[in-house]
Design a protein around this motif. Structure first.
Motif, PDB file in Angstrom:
ATOM      1  N   ALA A   1       0.827  -1.211   0.000  1.00  0.00           N
ATOM      2  CA  ALA A   1       0.000   0.000   0.000  1.00  0.00           C
ATOM      3  C   ALA A   1       0.858   1.256   0.000  1.00  0.00           C
ATOM      4  O   ALA A   1       0.527   2.249  -0.663  1.00  0.00           O
ATOM      5  N   SER A   2       1.963   1.235   0.729  1.00  0.00           N
ATOM      6  CA  SER A   2       2.820   2.425   0.780  1.00  0.00           C
ATOM      7  C   SER A   2       3.433   2.718  -0.587  1.00  0.00           C
ATOM      8  O   SER A   2       3.534   3.879  -1.001  1.00  0.00           O
ATOM      9  N   ALA A   3       3.835   1.661  -1.299  1.00  0.00           N
ATOM     10  CA  ALA A   3       4.398   1.854  -2.639  1.00  0.00           C
ATOM     11  C   ALA A   3       3.339   2.373  -3.601  1.00  0.00           C
ATOM     12  O   ALA A   3       3.607   3.254  -4.431  1.00  0.00           O
ATOM     13  N   ALA A   4       2.126   1.841  -3.483  1.00  0.00           N
ATOM     14  CA  ALA A   4       1.038   2.304  -4.348  1.00  0.00           C
ATOM     15  C   ALA A   4       0.701   3.768  -4.064  1.00  0.00           C
ATOM     16  O   ALA A   4       0.421   4.542  -4.988  1.00  0.00           O
ATOM     17  N   ALA A   5       0.733   4.147  -2.789  1.00  0.00           N
ATOM     18  CA  ALA A   5       0.424   5.533  -2.429  1.00  0.00           C
ATOM     19  C   ALA A   5       1.449   6.498  -3.017  1.00  0.00           C
ATOM     20  O   ALA A   5       1.099   7.590  -3.473  1.00  0.00           O
ATOM     21  N   LEU A   6       2.699   6.093  -3.014  1.00  0.00           N
ATOM     22  CA  LEU A   6       3.744   6.969  -3.545  1.00  0.00           C
ATOM     23  C   LEU A   6       3.629   7.138  -5.057  1.00  0.00           C
ATOM     24  O   LEU A   6       4.015   8.178  -5.602  1.00  0.00           O
ATOM     25  N   ARG A   7       3.062   6.140  -5.726  1.00  0.00           N
ATOM     26  CA  ARG A   7       2.926   6.201  -7.186  1.00  0.00           C
ATOM     27  C   ARG A   7       1.515   6.587  -7.631  1.00  0.00           C
ATOM     28  O   ARG A   7       1.207   6.506  -8.821  1.00  0.00           O
ATOM     29  N   ASP A   8       0.684   6.987  -6.705  1.00  0.00           N
ATOM     30  CA  ASP A   8      -0.728   7.243  -6.995  1.00  0.00           C
ATOM     31  C   ASP A   8      -0.892   8.312  -8.084  1.00  0.00           C
ATOM     32  O   ASP A   8      -0.615   9.497  -7.849  1.00  0.00           O
ATOM     33  N   PRO A   9      -1.370   7.940  -9.272  1.00  0.00           N
ATOM     34  CA  PRO A   9      -1.512   8.928 -10.353  1.00  0.00           C
ATOM     35  C   PRO A   9      -2.638   9.929 -10.099  1.00  0.00           C
ATOM     36  O   PRO A   9      -2.681  10.990 -10.729  1.00  0.00           O
TER      37      PRO A   9
ATOM     38  N   ALA B   1       4.173  15.812  -2.017  1.00  0.00           N
ATOM     39  CA  ALA B   1       4.171  15.867  -0.554  1.00  0.00           C
ATOM     40  C   ALA B   1       3.034  15.035   0.031  1.00  0.00           C
ATOM     41  O   ALA B   1       3.211  14.346   1.048  1.00  0.00           O
ATOM     42  N   LEU B   2       1.870  15.077  -0.613  1.00  0.00           N
ATOM     43  CA  LEU B   2       0.733  14.301  -0.117  1.00  0.00           C
ATOM     44  C   LEU B   2       0.919  12.812  -0.385  1.00  0.00           C
ATOM     45  O   LEU B   2       0.474  11.973   0.406  1.00  0.00           O
ATOM     46  N   ARG B   3       1.574  12.483  -1.496  1.00  0.00           N
ATOM     47  CA  ARG B   3       1.849  11.069  -1.761  1.00  0.00           C
ATOM     48  C   ARG B   3       2.830  10.513  -0.727  1.00  0.00           C
ATOM     49  O   ARG B   3       2.664   9.393  -0.240  1.00  0.00           O
ATOM     50  N   ILE B   4       3.833  11.302  -0.387  1.00  0.00           N
ATOM     51  CA  ILE B   4       4.796  10.866   0.636  1.00  0.00           C
ATOM     52  C   ILE B   4       4.105  10.729   1.988  1.00  0.00           C
ATOM     53  O   ILE B   4       4.362   9.779   2.741  1.00  0.00           O
ATOM     54  N   LYS B   5       3.217  11.655   2.293  1.00  0.00           N
ATOM     55  CA  LYS B   5       2.474  11.585   3.558  1.00  0.00           C
ATOM     56  C   LYS B   5       1.643  10.301   3.626  1.00  0.00           C
ATOM     57  O   LYS B   5       1.636   9.601   4.649  1.00  0.00           O
ATOM     58  N   ALA B   6       0.953   9.985   2.535  1.00  0.00           N
ATOM     59  CA  ALA B   6       0.155   8.752   2.499  1.00  0.00           C
ATOM     60  C   ALA B   6       1.046   7.523   2.622  1.00  0.00           C
ATOM     61  O   ALA B   6       0.707   6.553   3.314  1.00  0.00           O
ATOM     62  N   GLN B   7       2.193   7.575   1.963  1.00  0.00           N
ATOM     63  CA  GLN B   7       3.140   6.464   2.066  1.00  0.00           C
ATOM     64  C   GLN B   7       3.553   6.231   3.515  1.00  0.00           C
ATOM     65  O   GLN B   7       3.550   5.098   4.013  1.00  0.00           O
ATOM     66  N   ARG B   8       3.909   7.314   4.218  1.00  0.00           N
ATOM     67  CA  ARG B   8       4.344   7.189   5.602  1.00  0.00           C
ATOM     68  C   ARG B   8       3.214   6.675   6.501  1.00  0.00           C
ATOM     69  O   ARG B   8       3.457   5.921   7.447  1.00  0.00           O
ATOM     70  N   GLU B   9       1.995   7.073   6.201  1.00  0.00           N
ATOM     71  CA  GLU B   9       0.862   6.602   7.002  1.00  0.00           C
ATOM     72  C   GLU B   9       0.668   5.099   6.847  1.00  0.00           C
ATOM     73  O   GLU B   9       0.378   4.392   7.823  1.00  0.00           O
ATOM     74  N   TYR B  10       0.834   4.594   5.627  1.00  0.00           N
ATOM     75  CA  TYR B  10       0.705   3.149   5.423  1.00  0.00           C
ATOM     76  C   TYR B  10       1.848   2.394   6.103  1.00  0.00           C
ATOM     77  O   TYR B  10       1.644   1.308   6.666  1.00  0.00           O
ATOM     78  N   ILE B  11       3.042   2.948   6.062  1.00  0.00           N
ATOM     79  CA  ILE B  11       4.164   2.306   6.758  1.00  0.00           C
ATOM     80  C   ILE B  11       3.883   2.250   8.258  1.00  0.00           C
ATOM     81  O   ILE B  11       4.146   1.233   8.914  1.00  0.00           O
TER      82      ILE B  11
END
Length: 251
Positions: free
Chosen positions: A111-119, A125-135
């Motif tokens: 999920a974190s990888a998908a969040a970082l690549r979310d088209p 910044a928001l993609r990184i935030k979502a990535q960190r939340e999933y981690i």
């Protein structure tokens, strides 16, 4: 008279039942079993099906069904549903290591990888935030899994890998590899991995060198390329005398 008989029967039943309940409670404590608490929030947490399962004693069966559903949700990349289902599964079967491990893997890695690549999200910044939340969600699954299974090394190791690979946090990675290594049935590499992580910690170079050198001295099976490279780096950093350095060339 009838009332007295009823009271005596209740007291007698309680006296007969008490030793069995005490023995069962002692077994649960010995096995670190955290029973499902039937509080008002449980139904909301695990859903109606899970709540019925918890009441009826079919927790394992329903947990397996929900686990399959979680896998199907993963295939569809429905991350919110994956999270929801794994929360149900781990609540119903807190002693099943696979469920905690898979839940953490899906959150912290997939999920974190998908969040970082979310088209659909143009802002990095928001993609990184979502990535960190999933981690963090993955970390939370492992921490709760450890609380339910403090005597098993697998989840300590999984949490160590998360700290190492996702957070680059060598201090905590070393801590949890070490905790895994201290438990029965720990993988043979856990102690070595703890030493590797310590070797990256500022101010702990001498400790890491001593640990790695002890492993190196244990025999050929421990003299792996990574161990030799880390020892060579530490020999230079600590200015180890040439005649005390290991003879192996850098791999």
């Amino acid at each position: 008279m009838r009332f007295v008989v009823i009271v005596l029967l209740v007291v007698l039943f309680g006296a007969v039942k008490l030793p069995a309940e005490l023995a069962l409670s002692a077994t649960h404590r010995r096995l670190h079993f955290r029973a499902v608490e039937f509080d008002p929030g449980l139904r909301e947490q695990i859903g109606q099906l899970g709540f019925v399962a918890a009441l009826s004693g079919f927790r394992a069966l329903v947990a397996d069904v929900l686990f399959v559903q979680a896998h199907m949700a993963w295939e569809r990349t429905e991350w919110g549903r994956v999270l929801f289902l794994f929360r149900q599964v781990t609540t119903l079967q807190p002693r099943a290591l696979l469920f905690w491990d898979m839940a953490a893997w899906h959150m912290a890695w997939n999920a974190s990888a998908a969040a970082l690549r979310d088209p659909a999200q143009p802002r990095l910044a928001l993609r990184i935030k979502a990535q960190r939340e999933y981690i963090q969600l993955g970390k939370d699954f492992l921490e709760r899994g450890i609380r339910n299974n403090p005597d098993r090394p697998q989840l300590y190791e999984a949490l160590a890998r998360l700290y190492r690979d996702k957070d680059k946090d060598h201090e905590h990675a070393a801590e949890f590899f070490e905790k895994a290594a201290d438990l029965p049935d720990a993988p043979s590499y856990a102690r070595r991995f703890a030493a590797y992580e310590i070797s990256y910690c500022e101010g702990r170079e001498r400790e890491a060198y001593d640990r790695l050198h002890t492993l190196y001295s244990a025999g050929e099976k421990e003299r792996l390329p990574t161990l030799i490279r880390r020892l060579k780096d530490l020999e230079i950093k600590l200015d180890i005398p040439l005649d005390q350095r290991i003879a192996n060339p850098v791999p």
